[in-house]
Write an enzyme that holds these catalytic residues in place. Sequence first.
Site, PDB file in Angstrom:
ATOM      1  N   GLY A   9       3.773   0.817   7.546  1.00  0.00           N
ATOM      2  CA  GLY A   9       3.087   1.567   8.140  1.00  0.00           C
ATOM      3  C   GLY A   9       1.356   1.352   7.467  1.00  0.00           C
ATOM      4  O   GLY A   9       1.235   0.165   6.960  1.00  0.00           O
ATOM      5  N   CYS A  10       0.605   2.248   7.462  1.00  0.00           N
ATOM      6  CA  CYS A  10      -0.639   2.112   7.156  1.00  0.00           C
ATOM      7  C   CYS A  10      -0.757   1.916   5.901  1.00  0.00           C
ATOM      8  O   CYS A  10      -0.148   2.496   4.991  1.00  0.00           O
ATOM      9  CB  CYS A  10      -1.424   3.602   7.481  1.00  0.00           C
ATOM     10  SG  CYS A  10      -3.298   3.356   6.997  1.00  0.00           S
ATOM     11  N   PHE A  11      -1.394   0.951   5.464  1.00  0.00           N
ATOM     12  CA  PHE A  11      -1.420   0.441   3.768  1.00  0.00           C
ATOM     13  C   PHE A  11      -2.215   1.633   3.034  1.00  0.00           C
ATOM     14  O   PHE A  11      -2.026   1.658   1.891  1.00  0.00           O
ATOM     15  CB  PHE A  11      -2.078  -0.853   3.610  1.00  0.00           C
ATOM     16  CG  PHE A  11      -3.527  -1.174   4.159  1.00  0.00           C
ATOM     17  CD1 PHE A  11      -4.323  -0.183   4.399  1.00  0.00           C
ATOM     18  CD2 PHE A  11      -3.499  -2.643   4.698  1.00  0.00           C
ATOM     19  CE1 PHE A  11      -5.476  -0.624   5.055  1.00  0.00           C
ATOM     20  CE2 PHE A  11      -4.642  -2.858   5.222  1.00  0.00           C
ATOM     21  CZ  PHE A  11      -5.618  -2.219   5.644  1.00  0.00           C
TER      22      PHE A  11
END
Length: 168
Positions: A9-11
Site C-alpha cells: 500500500g502507501c509507502f
Amino acid sequence: MERAIFAGGCFWCMVQPFDTQPGIYSVTSGYTGGHTVNPTYEEVCTKETGHTEAIEIIFDENVISYPELLAIYWQQTDPTDAFGQFQDRGDSYRPVIYYLSEEQKEQAEISKQALAESGRFDQPIVTTIEAAHPFYPAEMYHQDYYKKNPENYARNHALRAAFLAGKW
C-alpha cells in the site's frame, strides 16, 4: 548489511514500523516492479508505469533477521487484498514481497504458508512473492513522511491499525 524490499500500500504507512526497529540502518520510500526508469510520483499515480509503491530496508542481519522483517511486514498489510491496501486502491498499492536471493524467496514462501495456515484470515493470502526489480527512491518529500507530517500520517494509518488490531 542486507536489503529487503516490500510493497504494502502507501509507502508512507510502511516506513515507521520498520524504521523504529533495532538493526535497521535505513528505510527508503520508492518505486519498483515496473517498466519506467526513474519514475516520478506523478508518473506512478497514472498507473501506467507498472510500479508499486514500496520500501527498501537496509538492515543488519546480525541484529534483525529477514524472517523477523517478514513478521513485521505481515502485520502492516491486508494479505487478502490483491487490488490495493485499505483506502489505497490499484496496482501501485498491491502487496508484494520482492526477494533479492533464493534464500529470501524461500523464507518469504515459508512465512506466507505459515500465515495461511494460522487461521487469522478467512480468505486466501494473495500477497505475491516476486523477484526484485530495480528500486527507485521516491522524491525527498516522501522520505520519513511519518516524522514530517505526523497528523496526516496518523489519519492514513488509522484505517490500517483498526483492521490489523483484529487480526494480530
